[in-house]
Design an enzyme around this catalytic site. Sequence first.
Site, PDB file in Angstrom:
ATOM      1  N   HIS A 137       0.827  -1.196   0.000  1.00 37.96           N
ATOM      2  CA  HIS A 137       0.000   0.000   0.000  1.00 37.96           C
ATOM      3  C   HIS A 137       0.862   1.247   0.000  1.00 37.96           C
ATOM      4  O   HIS A 137       1.388   1.654   1.035  1.00 37.96           O
ATOM      5  CB  HIS A 137      -0.952  -0.011   1.207  1.00 37.96           C
ATOM      6  CG  HIS A 137      -1.852   1.176   1.259  1.00 37.96           C
ATOM      7  ND1 HIS A 137      -2.222   1.789   2.429  1.00 37.96           N
ATOM      8  CD2 HIS A 137      -2.454   1.885   0.261  1.00 37.96           C
ATOM      9  CE1 HIS A 137      -3.011   2.807   2.162  1.00 37.96           C
ATOM     10  NE2 HIS A 137      -3.162   2.887   0.860  1.00 37.96           N
ATOM     11  N   GLU A 149       2.887   0.440   3.314  1.00 36.98           N
ATOM     12  CA  GLU A 149       2.375  -0.587   4.217  1.00 36.98           C
ATOM     13  C   GLU A 149       2.485  -1.940   3.523  1.00 36.98           C
ATOM     14  O   GLU A 149       1.913  -2.132   2.444  1.00 36.98           O
ATOM     15  CB  GLU A 149       0.911  -0.321   4.580  1.00 36.98           C
ATOM     16  CG  GLU A 149       0.702   0.810   5.545  1.00 36.98           C
ATOM     17  CD  GLU A 149      -0.757   1.000   5.912  1.00 36.98           C
ATOM     18  OE1 GLU A 149      -1.059   1.182   7.101  1.00 36.98           O
ATOM     19  OE2 GLU A 149      -1.610   0.980   4.996  1.00 36.98           O
ATOM     20  N   ASN A 187      -4.691   4.370   7.460  1.00 35.15           N
ATOM     21  CA  ASN A 187      -6.025   4.884   7.167  1.00 35.15           C
ATOM     22  C   ASN A 187      -6.996   4.674   8.319  1.00 35.15           C
ATOM     23  O   ASN A 187      -7.873   5.499   8.569  1.00 35.15           O
ATOM     24  CB  ASN A 187      -6.585   4.221   5.903  1.00 35.15           C
ATOM     25  CG  ASN A 187      -6.003   4.829   4.646  1.00 35.15           C
ATOM     26  OD1 ASN A 187      -5.529   5.955   4.656  1.00 35.15           O
ATOM     27  ND2 ASN A 187      -6.036   4.085   3.559  1.00 35.15           N
TER      28      ASN A 187
END
Length: 280
Positions: A137, A149, A187
Amino acid sequence: MKIGVLGAGTMGHGIAQAFAMSGYEVKLFDIEQTSLDKAKKSIHKSVSKIHEKQGKEIQATEEVVQRIDYVTEIEKLAESDLIIEAIVEQMAIKKTVFKQLGDICKESTILASNTSGLSVTELGAASERPEQVVGMHFFNPVPLMKLVEVVKAEETSEETLQSVKDVITSLGKEAITVLDSPLFVVNRILVPMLNEAMIVYGEGLASKEDIDRGMMLGTNQPIGPLALADLIGLDTLQFVCETLFTETGDSKYRVPLILKKKVRAGHYGRKSGRGFYSYE
């Protein structure tokens, strides 16, 4: 190492650029030639701007751009050592793609997804090579943001995990390892702050400028939450909120009314020219 990237959108072409700038040969795939043409122009502009700040010659930019091969046939990714998927955030479509990649790629190919929160374990199962599937990510803008990530799915092998971490280091970025879960780590922590900023603005407690300035000066953030929401994309943010709320049932991930209204109006932030701020 040969790199393949699926999807020539903002994240996809940013990922391709990051690899090319680190010396990798990249094949960037999209089903639409117009998307590839747009990506090529964006990459050239971005690399030129970075190199200009670094005082590099124009030739250095051309060398980076030439490392990327723009293709519309997914079969041309078959010999890649690492493929990063960065297509639309819809599980059904991603699963179809991972099944196809599992069928056409060589046995040693690692398949990664840039998903911001969908199940990497589910994508691994679809590929029929789950031990070689991992989440990667990246954060926007990819060429500038240092974090990636690395998402360990249920059956991701340690060898796959380490290989991906080594690649991330070679890009001059840093990896954090997280287990496969809704929205991962960054997030999941970030969304409640953005939601509360939108709720505060919607209630008229302060102007958008003062909300952003307050968070920047009061918490030492480089960008305010409403400006950050515009950068992420308000439609993307709404999807993220909905995914988290569905998966966890936790009210702190509810979609603020003001966010729904802006998305319904087609005001998605920077990419549409208008969000909480105007970018005309």
